[in-house]
Design a protein around this motif. Structure first.
Motif, mmCIF file in Angstrom:
data_model
loop_
_atom_site.group_PDB
_atom_site.id
_atom_site.type_symbol
_atom_site.label_atom_id
_atom_site.label_comp_id
_atom_site.label_asym_id
_atom_site.label_seq_id
_atom_site.Cartn_x
_atom_site.Cartn_y
_atom_site.Cartn_z
ATOM 1 N N ASN A 1 -9.866 44.947 22.784
ATOM 2 C CA ASN A 1 -9.659 46.074 21.865
ATOM 3 C C ASN A 1 -9.794 45.684 20.400
ATOM 4 O O ASN A 1 -9.651 46.522 19.516
ATOM 5 N N CYS A 2 -10.068 44.407 20.148
ATOM 6 C CA CYS A 2 -10.189 43.928 18.775
ATOM 7 C C CYS A 2 -11.635 44.009 18.309
ATOM 8 O O CYS A 2 -12.534 43.512 18.974
ATOM 9 N N ASP A 3 -11.820 44.605 17.179
ATOM 10 C CA ASP A 3 -13.111 44.593 16.503
ATOM 11 C C ASP A 3 -12.976 43.470 15.466
ATOM 12 O O ASP A 3 -12.409 43.679 14.385
ATOM 13 N N ILE A 4 -13.434 42.280 15.822
ATOM 14 C CA ILE A 4 -13.192 41.063 15.042
ATOM 15 C C ILE A 4 -13.609 41.247 13.587
ATOM 16 O O ILE A 4 -14.700 41.686 13.302
ATOM 17 N N GLY A 5 -12.680 40.905 12.702
ATOM 18 C CA GLY A 5 -12.915 41.040 11.271
ATOM 19 C C GLY A 5 -12.636 42.432 10.729
ATOM 20 O O GLY A 5 -12.678 42.657 9.520
ATOM 21 N N ILE A 6 -12.349 43.380 11.632
ATOM 22 C CA ILE A 6 -12.097 44.763 11.210
ATOM 23 C C ILE A 6 -10.707 45.230 11.629
ATOM 24 O O ILE A 6 -9.933 45.682 10.814
ATOM 25 N N GLY A 7 -10.384 45.114 12.918
ATOM 26 C CA GLY A 7 -9.052 45.521 13.374
ATOM 27 C C GLY A 7 -9.050 46.032 14.799
ATOM 28 O O GLY A 7 -10.044 45.956 15.520
ATOM 29 N N CYS A 8 -7.927 46.592 15.178
ATOM 30 C CA CYS A 8 -7.709 47.077 16.543
ATOM 31 C C CYS A 8 -8.366 48.441 16.727
ATOM 32 O O CYS A 8 -8.153 49.362 15.937
ATOM 33 N N LYS A 9 -9.141 48.566 17.813
ATOM 34 C CA LYS A 9 -9.821 49.829 18.108
ATOM 35 C C LYS A 9 -8.851 50.888 18.640
ATOM 36 O O LYS A 9 -9.163 52.074 18.603
ATOM 37 N N ILE A 10 -7.688 50.450 19.154
ATOM 38 C CA ILE A 10 -6.716 51.385 19.721
ATOM 39 C C ILE A 10 -5.382 51.279 18.985
ATOM 40 O O ILE A 10 -4.316 51.432 19.580
ATOM 41 N N TYR A 11 -5.413 51.026 17.696
ATOM 42 C CA TYR A 11 -4.209 50.732 16.919
ATOM 43 C C TYR A 11 -3.078 51.738 17.160
ATOM 44 O O TYR A 11 -1.941 51.353 17.401
ATOM 45 N N ASP A 12 -3.361 53.024 17.134
ATOM 46 C CA ASP A 12 -2.314 54.032 17.321
ATOM 47 C C ASP A 12 -1.753 54.047 18.741
ATOM 48 O O ASP A 12 -0.635 54.500 18.962
ATOM 49 N N LYS A 13 -2.532 53.553 19.709
ATOM 50 C CA LYS A 13 -2.096 53.539 21.111
ATOM 51 C C LYS A 13 -1.919 52.116 21.639
ATOM 52 O O LYS A 13 -1.899 51.909 22.841
ATOM 53 N N ARG A 14 -1.779 51.152 20.749
ATOM 54 C CA ARG A 14 -1.673 49.749 21.154
ATOM 55 C C ARG A 14 -0.413 49.518 21.999
ATOM 56 O O ARG A 14 0.560 50.263 21.898
ATOM 57 N N PRO A 15 -0.437 48.464 22.841
ATOM 58 C CA PRO A 15 0.702 48.168 23.718
ATOM 59 C C PRO A 15 1.976 47.857 22.922
ATOM 60 O O PRO A 15 1.925 47.446 21.764
ATOM 61 N N LYS A 16 3.115 48.027 23.581
ATOM 62 C CA LYS A 16 4.414 47.777 22.960
ATOM 63 C C LYS A 16 4.507 46.361 22.404
ATOM 64 O O LYS A 16 5.031 46.154 21.313
ATOM 65 N N ASN B 1 -7.558 38.860 12.165
ATOM 66 C CA ASN B 1 -7.253 39.326 13.520
ATOM 67 C C ASN B 1 -6.673 38.203 14.377
ATOM 68 O O ASN B 1 -6.769 38.248 15.598
ATOM 69 N N MET B 2 -6.089 37.198 13.762
ATOM 70 C CA MET B 2 -5.586 36.045 14.519
ATOM 71 C C MET B 2 -4.607 36.454 15.622
ATOM 72 O O MET B 2 -4.595 35.873 16.692
ATOM 73 N N CYS B 3 -3.787 37.465 15.370
ATOM 74 C CA CYS B 3 -2.820 37.897 16.379
ATOM 75 C C CYS B 3 -3.501 38.549 17.578
ATOM 76 O O CYS B 3 -2.904 38.688 18.640
ATOM 77 N N CYS B 4 -4.758 38.935 17.435
ATOM 78 C CA CYS B 4 -5.516 39.532 18.536
ATOM 79 C C CYS B 4 -6.137 38.471 19.442
ATOM 80 O O CYS B 4 -6.729 38.795 20.463
ATOM 81 N N LYS B 5 -6.008 37.208 19.055
ATOM 82 C CA LYS B 5 -6.595 36.139 19.849
ATOM 83 C C LYS B 5 -5.555 35.178 20.423
ATOM 84 O O LYS B 5 -5.600 34.853 21.596
ATOM 85 N N LEU B 6 -4.629 34.724 19.619
ATOM 86 C CA LEU B 6 -3.805 33.593 20.029
ATOM 87 C C LEU B 6 -2.719 33.884 21.065
ATOM 88 O O LEU B 6 -2.705 33.237 22.096
ATOM 89 N N PRO B 7 -1.788 34.797 20.851
ATOM 90 C CA PRO B 7 -0.767 34.954 21.900
ATOM 91 C C PRO B 7 -1.272 35.850 23.025
ATOM 92 O O PRO B 7 -2.195 36.639 22.840
#
Length: 160
Positions: free
Chosen positions: A40-55, A20-26
């Motif tokens: 919105n990141c569930d660390i070690g698992i993924g994005c909780k809103i993946y289908d509705k994630r920002p552009k 999930n590095m991209c969910c933390k660094l930029p």
């Protein structure tokens, strides 16, 4: 020096799995600041809103995930990820690496043995961002010198 031909395919060829590095660094405008975990990141698992994630998240691509970076450089295993920040990155042959300050030694260890080129054989340079200060960065250009060069854009203008 290991030669790696950069393939910018813009298609996912690897699974993030526990990374999930991209969910933390930029930063993600209106969502989170640099170097903070996205809520919105569930660390070690993924994005909780993946289908509705920002552009910005939809437009982002990790060079490891699309298969353009070596398998052994999975971001959560080495402590950094690489991307092409904008449309000029391919033209200017610049890859941006994001890491945390204490991970800079990892980058030196991995980049000293890698040579990334495009289809015509031109070597890519690296800009390394390691904190939330826009003007602080390191530059690594294997064609010039095999070390990280500190650049502070407030003090000096750097062009590629």
């Amino acid at each position: 020096m290991e030669g790696v031909r950069l393939k910018v395919l813009f298609m996912e060829t690897r699974n993030c799995e526990d990374c999930n590095m991209c969910c933390k660094l930029p930063s993600i405008p209106n969502i989170k600041k640099d170097y903070e975990w996205c809520s919105n990141c569930d660390i070690g698992i993924g994005c909780k809103i993946y289908d509705k994630r920002p552009k910005k998240c939809k437009d982002f691509y990790c060079l490891w995930k699309i298969g353009s970076f070596p398998e052994n450089l999975k971001p959560n295993k080495v402590g950094f990820f690489a991307t092409m920040d904008n449309e000029l990155s391919k033209i200017e042959k610049v890859i941006t690496i994001y890491c945390e300050t204490y991970k800079l030694d990892n980058i030196k260890k991995f980049l000293k043995d890698i040579n990334i080129t495009d289809e015509s054989g031109q070597t890519y340079r690296f800009v390394i961002r390691y904190n939330n200060q826009e003007d602080d960065l390191y530059i690594y250009d294997p064609k010039v010198v095999n070390q990280l060069i500190y650049a502070n854009r407030k003090e000096e203008k750097w062009t590629f």
